[in-house]
Design a protein around this motif. Structure first.
Motif, short mmCIF file in Angstrom:
data_model
loop_
_atom_site.label_atom_id
_atom_site.label_comp_id
_atom_site.label_asym_id
_atom_site.label_seq_id
_atom_site.Cartn_x
_atom_site.Cartn_y
_atom_site.Cartn_z
N GLN A 85 0.73 -1.20 0.01
CA GLN A 85 0.01 0.15 0.02
C GLN A 85 1.00 1.28 -0.06
O GLN A 85 0.33 2.23 0.48
CB GLN A 85 -1.05 -0.14 1.34
CG GLN A 85 -1.91 -1.30 1.41
CD GLN A 85 -2.78 -1.16 2.52
OE1 GLN A 85 -2.83 -0.30 3.29
NE2 GLN A 85 -3.52 -2.39 2.51
N ASN A 250 -2.21 -13.03 -3.93
CA ASN A 250 -1.48 -13.52 -2.81
C ASN A 250 -0.97 -14.96 -3.05
O ASN A 250 -0.35 -15.84 -1.91
CB ASN A 250 -2.61 -13.72 -1.52
CG ASN A 250 -3.83 -14.53 -1.91
OD1 ASN A 250 -3.61 -15.41 -2.80
ND2 ASN A 250 -4.54 -14.43 -1.03
N ASP A 317 -0.39 -5.43 -2.61
CA ASP A 317 -0.95 -4.41 -1.81
C ASP A 317 -1.59 -4.61 -0.64
O ASP A 317 -1.69 -3.69 0.45
CB ASP A 317 -2.06 -3.73 -2.68
CG ASP A 317 -1.52 -2.64 -3.74
OD1 ASP A 317 -0.24 -2.32 -3.34
OD2 ASP A 317 -2.09 -2.21 -4.75
N HIS A 318 -2.08 -5.85 -0.22
CA HIS A 318 -2.67 -6.08 1.26
C HIS A 318 -1.88 -7.21 1.81
O HIS A 318 -2.64 -7.88 2.68
CB HIS A 318 -3.98 -6.58 0.72
CG HIS A 318 -4.81 -5.42 0.20
ND1 HIS A 318 -5.26 -4.39 0.47
CD2 HIS A 318 -5.63 -5.66 -1.28
CE1 HIS A 318 -5.74 -3.65 -0.42
NE2 HIS A 318 -5.90 -4.44 -1.61
N GLY A 319 -0.49 -7.40 1.54
CA GLY A 319 0.16 -8.31 2.34
C GLY A 319 1.53 -8.78 2.01
O GLY A 319 2.05 -8.02 1.06
N TYR A 331 1.15 -13.13 4.75
CA TYR A 331 0.11 -12.54 5.65
C TYR A 331 -0.25 -11.51 5.07
O TYR A 331 0.04 -10.84 4.41
CB TYR A 331 1.38 -11.87 6.98
CG TYR A 331 0.51 -11.01 7.85
CD1 TYR A 331 0.19 -11.64 8.98
CD2 TYR A 331 0.40 -9.83 7.98
CE1 TYR A 331 -0.58 -10.99 10.09
CE2 TYR A 331 -0.36 -9.08 8.69
CZ TYR A 331 -0.67 -9.46 9.76
OH TYR A 331 -1.47 -8.67 10.55
N ASP A 332 -1.74 -11.47 5.49
CA ASP A 332 -2.71 -10.60 4.70
C ASP A 332 -2.91 -9.77 5.73
O ASP A 332 -3.52 -9.75 6.62
CB ASP A 332 -3.80 -11.51 4.56
CG ASP A 332 -4.98 -10.49 3.66
OD1 ASP A 332 -5.73 -9.77 4.27
OD2 ASP A 332 -4.82 -10.56 2.25
N ILE A 333 -2.70 -8.34 5.31
CA ILE A 333 -2.96 -7.03 6.09
C ILE A 333 -4.42 -6.79 6.43
O ILE A 333 -5.05 -6.65 7.64
CB ILE A 333 -2.15 -5.71 5.55
CG1 ILE A 333 -0.84 -5.99 5.54
CG2 ILE A 333 -2.64 -4.67 6.27
CD1 ILE A 333 -0.11 -4.90 4.63
N ASN A 334 -5.36 -7.06 5.70
CA ASN A 334 -6.65 -6.78 5.65
C ASN A 334 -7.19 -7.75 6.67
O ASN A 334 -8.02 -7.36 7.86
CB ASN A 334 -7.41 -6.84 4.34
CG ASN A 334 -7.12 -5.71 3.46
OD1 ASN A 334 -6.54 -4.72 3.88
ND2 ASN A 334 -7.44 -5.73 2.13
N LEU A 335 -6.76 -8.96 6.39
CA LEU A 335 -7.36 -9.97 7.56
C LEU A 335 -6.60 -10.02 8.73
O LEU A 335 -7.26 -10.71 9.71
CB LEU A 335 -7.25 -11.47 6.72
CG LEU A 335 -7.85 -11.63 5.66
CD1 LEU A 335 -7.84 -12.93 4.90
CD2 LEU A 335 -9.40 -11.40 5.65
N LYS A 336 -5.43 -9.48 8.73
CA LYS A 336 -4.62 -9.45 10.10
C LYS A 336 -4.33 -10.68 10.38
O LYS A 336 -4.53 -11.07 11.79
CB LYS A 336 -5.27 -8.65 11.07
CG LYS A 336 -5.44 -7.03 10.71
CD LYS A 336 -6.10 -6.40 12.16
CE LYS A 336 -6.32 -5.02 11.72
NZ LYS A 336 -6.98 -3.93 12.68
N ASP A 337 -4.15 -11.62 9.65
CA ASP A 337 -3.43 -13.19 9.87
C ASP A 337 -2.89 -13.62 8.70
O ASP A 337 -2.70 -13.21 7.45
CB ASP A 337 -5.10 -13.78 9.66
CG ASP A 337 -4.97 -15.25 10.71
OD1 ASP A 337 -4.15 -15.48 11.18
OD2 ASP A 337 -5.88 -15.73 10.55
#
Length: 344
Positions: A85, A250, A317-319, A331-337
């Motif tokens: 991001q 991903n 963009d999201h991990g 690791y996925d930032i949106n899912l925080k997991d």
């Protein structure tokens, strides 16, 4: 993340037969392993690369840091990874804070240059290179090219132009060139070897196949040039894309790309060798510094590509993901997991 992005050690084996070889980076636009037969991809899209690998040092598990050209440039020249991001190449005020191989090699007496058949202002590339003190940004081909795609001169003209210009450069040199014809959306006046329902996927294969033929032709001609015997050539993709298999962002294999070390300066003992260590764009600065007996301490995130503990790091963009010989973690930032933790 901090546990992985650290140096293992600096010094490693030498792959060049001379102490101060010319260095040439060749970035292949959007090439992913899925269209490179010698990496397990489509068997007939890149026969030229396969032929070249027989006399080069091929890295079987090499991954891009991101999914955009400027991310690959910053990782390989500055040892700075792609960011989720965020796009550091857009922040021109910070360019002087980044370490850069161009700056270090210039200080060591190298002539430095960049070649593009397109617009070097794209993504602030020209400002980034100028901030490092590059000697010459070669950009004049765009205006006079006989054949073009939407992104600039076709690769055949670009390779010939680079070949001729390298003959006039001072030595030793550190030069970088980018190809363009296989840039999304892959619309270019090239031979249509592949025809299938998914037109975009077919055009991707066709443009990559075209660039592959240009690359092979370039290398055949390069062997006849006076500078070739003293040159180490690093052939790698700037990033991959989700074609032709429509991989998700991903998916680690979305970032699997070709990388080969070749050229007249490569020691005979490494020709035709395949290295299976996991590595990526971030390993390049340390590799170059080691070859030229320069300190790589400025490139704090660049580590030994030949270490059995080497790893690959990629960002979307999201991990982000880390790949080693033992496991793959995403690791996925949106899912925080952690969405992937695959043991090998």
């Amino acid at each position: 993340q901090n546990g992985f992005l650290k140096k293992q050690f600096t010094k490693t084996l030498k792959i060049s037969s001379i102490d101060r070889p010319n260095i040439l980076f060749v970035y292949l636009e959007s090439w992913g392993a899925d269209v490179v037969g010698c990496l397990g991809g489509h068997p007939i899209v890149t026969p030229g690369f396969a032929a070249l690998s027989a006399e080069g040092l091929l890295f079987k598990n090499f991954y891009s840091t991101g999914f955009r050209t400027e991310q690959g440039l910053m990782a390989t020249l500055s040892g700075f990874p792609a960011q989720a991001q965020a796009y550091p190449m857009e922040d021109m005020d910070r360019f002087e804070n980044y370490s850069n191989l161009i700056r270090d090699l210039s200080s060591s007496g190298y002539y430095t240059s960049y070649f593009t058949g397109g617009n070097p202002q794209f993504a602030n590339t020209d400002v980034y290179l100028q901030s490092a003190g590059i000697d010459k940004i070669n950009k004049e081909l765009l205006a006079k090219a006989k054949r073009k795609s939407a992104w600039g001169a076709l690769d055949e003209e670009t390779f010939d132009w680079v070949l001729n210009t390298l003959n006039t450069q001072p030595a030793p040199f550190f030069s970088t060139m980018v190809t363009l014809t296989s840039h999304e959306w892959f619309e270019a006046p090239v031979a249509k070897l592949f025809n299938e329902k998914d037109i975009v996927s077919a055009n991707f294969k066709n443009t990559v196949h075209y660039t592959d033929s240009c690359l092979l032709d370039f290398m055949i001609k390069a062997k006849k040039q006076k500078w070739y015997q003293n040159t180490l050539i690093v052939i790698m993709a700037d990033h991959a894309c989700n074609y032709p298999l429509n991989r998700r962002m991903n998916d680690p294999e979305r970032y699997h790309i070709p990388m080969m070390l070749t050229g007249g300066a490569l020691k005979n003992e490494f020709k035709g060798v395949i290295n299976s260590n996991y590595s990526g764009h971030l390993n390049i600065p340390a590799l170059v510094c080691n070859e030229l007996n320069l300190s790589s301490q400025k490139f704090k995130l660049s580590s030994n590509i030949f270490s059995q503990n080497s790893f690959a790091y990629f960002t979307y963009d999201h991990g982000l993901g880390v790949l080693t010989k033992n496991d793959d973690v995403v690791y996925d930032i949106n899912l925080k997991d952690i969405i992937r933790n695959k043991l090998k």
